[in-house]
Design a protein around this motif. Structure first.
Motif, PDB file in Angstrom:
ATOM      1  N   LEU A   1      22.567  41.286  25.200  1.00 56.63           N
ATOM      2  CA  LEU A   1      22.407  42.617  25.752  1.00 56.63           C
ATOM      3  C   LEU A   1      22.567  42.563  27.266  1.00 56.63           C
ATOM      4  CD1 LEU A   1      19.195  43.676  23.768  1.00 56.63           C
ATOM      5  CD2 LEU A   1      21.582  44.129  23.152  1.00 56.63           C
ATOM      6  N   TYR A   2      23.248  43.563  27.813  1.00 55.02           N
ATOM      7  CA  TYR A   2      23.379  43.637  29.265  1.00 55.02           C
ATOM      8  C   TYR A   2      23.208  45.093  29.684  1.00 55.02           C
ATOM      9  CZ  TYR A   2      25.060  43.170  34.014  1.00 55.02           C
ATOM     10  OH  TYR A   2      25.144  43.196  35.383  1.00 55.02           O
ATOM     11  N   GLY A   3      22.308  45.328  30.649  1.00 53.80           N
ATOM     12  CA  GLY A   3      21.881  46.684  30.965  1.00 53.80           C
ATOM     13  C   GLY A   3      22.691  47.440  31.984  1.00 53.80           C
ATOM     14  N   PHE A   4      23.927  47.018  32.228  1.00 56.58           N
ATOM     15  CA  PHE A   4      24.789  47.700  33.180  1.00 56.58           C
ATOM     16  C   PHE A   4      26.186  47.822  32.574  1.00 56.58           C
ATOM     17  CE2 PHE A   4      21.345  45.755  35.521  1.00 56.58           C
ATOM     18  CZ  PHE A   4      20.952  46.770  36.387  1.00 56.58           C
ATOM     19  N   PRO A   5      27.071  48.644  33.173  1.00 60.83           N
ATOM     20  CA  PRO A   5      28.375  48.896  32.545  1.00 60.83           C
ATOM     21  C   PRO A   5      29.270  47.668  32.457  1.00 60.83           C
ATOM     22  CG  PRO A   5      27.855  50.594  34.171  1.00 60.83           C
ATOM     23  CD  PRO A   5      26.848  49.506  34.352  1.00 60.83           C
ATOM     24  N   ALA A   6      30.200  47.737  31.533  1.00 59.75           N
ATOM     25  CA  ALA A   6      31.231  46.707  31.415  1.00 59.75           C
ATOM     26  C   ALA A   6      32.059  46.669  32.690  1.00 59.75           C
ATOM     27  CB  ALA A   6      32.122  47.004  30.211  1.00 59.75           C
ATOM     28  N   GLY A   7      32.524  45.475  33.041  1.00 57.97           N
ATOM     29  CA  GLY A   7      33.375  45.320  34.208  1.00 57.97           C
ATOM     30  C   GLY A   7      32.650  44.890  35.460  1.00 57.97           C
ATOM     31  N   SER A   8      31.315  45.005  35.482  1.00 56.85           N
ATOM     32  CA  SER A   8      30.545  44.567  36.646  1.00 56.85           C
ATOM     33  C   SER A   8      30.395  43.049  36.609  1.00 56.85           C
ATOM     34  CB  SER A   8      29.175  45.244  36.664  1.00 56.85           C
ATOM     35  OG  SER A   8      28.440  44.926  35.503  1.00 56.85           O
ATOM     36  N   SER A   9      29.915  42.476  37.718  1.00 52.45           N
ATOM     37  CA  SER A   9      29.858  41.018  37.813  1.00 52.45           C
ATOM     38  C   SER A   9      28.942  40.403  36.758  1.00 52.45           C
ATOM     39  CB  SER A   9      29.423  40.601  39.224  1.00 52.45           C
ATOM     40  OG  SER A   9      28.195  41.200  39.576  1.00 52.45           O
TER      41      SER A   9
ATOM     42  N   GLY B   1      24.935  51.304  37.948  1.00 55.25           N
ATOM     43  CA  GLY B   1      25.754  50.118  38.090  1.00 55.25           C
ATOM     44  C   GLY B   1      26.581  50.159  39.365  1.00 55.25           C
ATOM     45  N   SER B   2      27.227  49.045  39.656  1.00 53.04           N
ATOM     46  CA  SER B   2      27.977  48.898  40.910  1.00 53.04           C
ATOM     47  C   SER B   2      29.292  49.660  40.925  1.00 53.04           C
ATOM     48  CB  SER B   2      28.272  47.411  41.155  1.00 53.04           C
ATOM     49  OG  SER B   2      27.100  46.662  41.288  1.00 53.04           O
TER      50      SER B   2
ATOM     51  N   VAL C   1      25.223  48.951  49.036  1.00 53.66           N
ATOM     52  CA  VAL C   1      24.656  47.607  48.961  1.00 53.66           C
ATOM     53  C   VAL C   1      24.644  47.234  47.488  1.00 53.66           C
ATOM     54  CG1 VAL C   1      22.692  46.107  49.458  1.00 53.66           C
ATOM     55  CG2 VAL C   1      23.173  48.042  50.966  1.00 53.66           C
ATOM     56  N   THR C   2      25.299  46.138  47.173  1.00 58.97           N
ATOM     57  CA  THR C   2      25.407  45.714  45.775  1.00 58.97           C
ATOM     58  C   THR C   2      25.872  44.252  45.786  1.00 58.97           C
ATOM     59  OG1 THR C   2      26.088  46.636  43.617  1.00 58.97           O
ATOM     60  CG2 THR C   2      27.847  46.236  45.215  1.00 58.97           C
ATOM     61  N   PRO C   3      25.900  43.576  44.626  1.00 57.49           N
ATOM     62  CA  PRO C   3      26.431  42.204  44.647  1.00 57.49           C
ATOM     63  C   PRO C   3      27.793  42.151  45.332  1.00 57.49           C
ATOM     64  CG  PRO C   3      25.380  42.621  42.551  1.00 57.49           C
ATOM     65  CD  PRO C   3      25.370  43.932  43.297  1.00 57.49           C
ATOM     66  N   SER C   4      27.936  41.237  46.282  1.00 53.19           N
ATOM     67  CA  SER C   4      29.143  41.223  47.107  1.00 53.19           C
ATOM     68  C   SER C   4      30.406  40.987  46.299  1.00 53.19           C
ATOM     69  CB  SER C   4      29.015  40.166  48.208  1.00 53.19           C
ATOM     70  OG  SER C   4      28.818  38.874  47.649  1.00 53.19           O
ATOM     71  N   GLY C   5      30.275  40.338  45.154  1.00 51.83           N
ATOM     72  CA  GLY C   5      31.441  40.109  44.311  1.00 51.83           C
ATOM     73  C   GLY C   5      32.101  41.387  43.853  1.00 51.83           C
ATOM     74  N   ASP C   6      31.319  42.457  43.744  1.00 52.63           N
ATOM     75  CA  ASP C   6      31.880  43.730  43.314  1.00 52.63           C
ATOM     76  C   ASP C   6      32.678  44.417  44.423  1.00 52.63           C
ATOM     77  OD1 ASP C   6      30.819  43.511  40.734  1.00 52.63           O
ATOM     78  OD2 ASP C   6      28.902  44.363  41.341  1.00 52.63           O
ATOM     79  N   PHE C   7      32.617  43.854  45.633  1.00 55.86           N
ATOM     80  CA  PHE C   7      33.380  44.380  46.764  1.00 55.86           C
ATOM     81  C   PHE C   7      34.646  43.587  47.066  1.00 55.86           C
ATOM     82  CE2 PHE C   7      29.041  45.633  48.672  1.00 55.86           C
ATOM     83  CZ  PHE C   7      29.169  46.965  48.330  1.00 55.86           C
ATOM     84  N   ILE C   8      34.708  42.346  46.609  1.00 53.85           N
ATOM     85  CA  ILE C   8      35.695  41.398  47.144  1.00 53.85           C
ATOM     86  C   ILE C   8      37.135  41.886  47.034  1.00 53.85           C
ATOM     87  CG2 ILE C   8      36.722  39.119  46.787  1.00 53.85           C
ATOM     88  CD1 ILE C   8      33.938  38.006  46.347  1.00 53.85           C
ATOM     89  N   SER C   9      37.540  42.371  45.868  1.00 51.83           N
ATOM     90  CA  SER C   9      38.945  42.766  45.711  1.00 51.83           C
ATOM     91  C   SER C   9      39.307  43.911  46.655  1.00 51.83           C
ATOM     92  CB  SER C   9      39.238  43.156  44.256  1.00 51.83           C
ATOM     93  OG  SER C   9      38.438  44.262  43.860  1.00 51.83           O
ATOM     94  N   ASN C  10      38.417  44.891  46.798  1.00 50.73           N
ATOM     95  CA  ASN C  10      38.685  46.011  47.705  1.00 50.73           C
ATOM     96  C   ASN C  10      38.593  45.589  49.168  1.00 50.73           C
ATOM     97  OD1 ASN C  10      39.144  48.476  46.041  1.00 50.73           O
ATOM     98  ND2 ASN C  10      37.144  47.958  45.215  1.00 50.73           N
ATOM     99  N   HIS C  11      37.707  44.626  49.459  1.00 43.91           N
ATOM    100  CA  HIS C  11      37.608  44.097  50.829  1.00 43.91           C
ATOM    101  C   HIS C  11      38.917  43.412  51.224  1.00 43.91           C
ATOM    102  CE1 HIS C  11      35.828  42.051  54.328  1.00 43.91           C
ATOM    103  NE2 HIS C  11      36.280  40.908  53.837  1.00 43.91           N
ATOM    104  N   LYS C  12      39.436  42.588  50.335  1.00 50.56           N
ATOM    105  CA  LYS C  12      40.676  41.863  50.633  1.00 50.56           C
ATOM    106  C   LYS C  12      41.881  42.803  50.691  1.00 50.56           C
ATOM    107  CE  LYS C  12      39.127  37.357  49.001  1.00 50.56           C
ATOM    108  NZ  LYS C  12      39.304  36.234  48.047  1.00 50.56           N
ATOM    109  N   ALA C  13      41.771  43.932  49.972  1.00 45.12           N
ATOM    110  CA  ALA C  13      42.866  44.904  49.987  1.00 45.12           C
ATOM    111  C   ALA C  13      42.750  45.877  51.153  1.00 45.12           C
ATOM    112  CB  ALA C  13      42.879  45.684  48.666  1.00 45.12           C
ATOM    113  N   GLY C  14      41.672  45.767  51.940  1.00 45.07           N
ATOM    114  CA  GLY C  14      41.496  46.635  53.094  1.00 45.07           C
ATOM    115  C   GLY C  14      41.001  48.026  52.764  1.00 45.07           C
ATOM    116  N   LYS C  15      40.457  48.206  51.547  1.00 43.32           N
ATOM    117  CA  LYS C  15      39.986  49.536  51.143  1.00 43.32           C
ATOM    118  C   LYS C  15      38.537  49.801  51.530  1.00 43.32           C
ATOM    119  CE  LYS C  15      43.200  49.827  47.248  1.00 43.32           C
ATOM    120  NZ  LYS C  15      43.331  49.968  45.768  1.00 43.32           N
TER     121      LYS C  15
END
Length: 327
Positions: A33-41, A189-190, A206-220
């Motif tokens: 069981l996982y209490g947050f949406p699919a696709g999060s870290s 969820g994030s 503010v959320t787990p930084s992994g959920d930001f990484i792709s958008n951070h690297k893309a400059g979004k």
């Protein structure tokens, strides 16, 4: 002839099970069981481990993940509380749900100490503060962001994956420490919060930084700080809160697996061994790294001690923030 062929097939099947490490009394299948949406870290942690615990003394087949998002992860843990105590159901949860929520919710539907048994820590995460297009490009540090918030009070908000979560309180403590009002916007969820930051509907998150990484690297969006003791190995260009003068915001949160109370020590031990073996798989380690997580196992006792330490740490902080579930 038929009997001999059946005997040979049976022996071959037994040899295969032995090679996989499975036992006759292993579970046929388990669910996580996982209490947050699919696709999060955290969901990725659950699914990567679920794939790799098959063929062990714990379970024969891959586990399946059941997402139960909502109430900041509490729905999944409430479901775990009523699940059979036979090892067939585990839950993956950030420690906020078991170490912080008891300080937040007077009517929490579960008692972490009474209703659950720690199995193993699975991954370490670093939280991050990120801003999007609402905040001008000249804002490059945490102090820049606070100054901008003072000058733009109507837009000075930040999201988190849940009210009462660790990221919520990191943002709240940041504002309190400098006397700056930052309005909190809770999400389920994030993912939806990050989407709103990128889309310009929300100033910061503010959320787990992994959920930001792709958008951070893309400059979004721009990650201004991370909460680890050292910089995240996945975004080493981003300084920590401590480096920027906020050492009290050093937080390294973990995701951990729990079983229902009453689960036998033998089953907990088998599940722990299967999870820790999975966490040593290079493909899993690399996969978690993509979303900014560090694979990290533990014994059940180590997880219990860490949970108790976090419970003690966060009690006074929650009181200082003044937030309750009824706020």
């Amino acid at each position: 002839m038929i009997q001999r062929r059946q005997f040979v097939q049976a022996c071959a099947g037994s040899a295969l099970l032995a090679g996989l490490g499975a036992r006759a009394d292993a579970l046929e299948q388990a669910r996580i069981l996982y209490g947050f949406p699919a696709g999060s870290s955290g969901d990725i942690v659950a699914r990567r481990v679920a794939e790799r615990i098959a063929g062990t003394p714990y379970v024969r087949n891959a586990a399946f993940v059941e997402n139960k998002p909502g109430a900041g992860g509490r729905i999944a843990l409430e479901a775990l509380k009523s699940a059979p105590a036979d090892g067939s159901t585990l839950a993956l949860s950030p420690f906020s749900c078991t170490a912080i929520y008891p300080h937040v919710y007077s009517k929490l539907p579960y008692d972490p100490a009474r209703d659950f048994v720690p199995v193993s820590i699975a991954a370490l995460m670093f939280h991050g503060l990120a801003v999007g297009p609402v905040v001008p490009a000249s804002v490059k540090s945490v102090r820049d962001f606070l100054q901008w918030a003072i000058l733009n009070p109507k837009d000075a908000n930040y999201g988190s994956p849940a009210a009462g979560s660790t990221p919520h309180f990191i943002g709240a403590l940041l504002g309190l420490s400098q006397g700056v009002e930052l309005k909190h916007v809770p999400y389920r969820g994030s993912v939806p919060g990050v989407t709103d930051v990128v889309g310009g509907q929300l100033a910061a998150m503010v959320t787990p930084s992994g959920d930001f990484i792709s958008n951070h690297k893309a400059g979004k969006l721009r990650i201004l700080a991370t909460s680890g003791k050292q910089r995240s190995p996945f975004i080493p260009d981003v300084p920590t809160f401590a480096e920027q003068g906020f050492p009290d915001l050093t937080v390294e949160e973990w995701f951990g697996f729990y079983a229902p109370a009453g689960t036998s020590p033998a089953v907990v031990s088998a599940a722990n061994a299967a999870i820790n073996s999975a966490l040593k798989d290079k493909a899993l380690i690399d996969g978690l790294g993509v979303v900014g997580l560090v694979a990290q196992g533990s014994t059940a006792a180590e997880m219990a001690r860490s949970q108790a330490a976090e419970f003690s740490r966060w009690g006074p902080l929650v009181k200082k923030i003044g937030f309750t579930g009824e706020s």
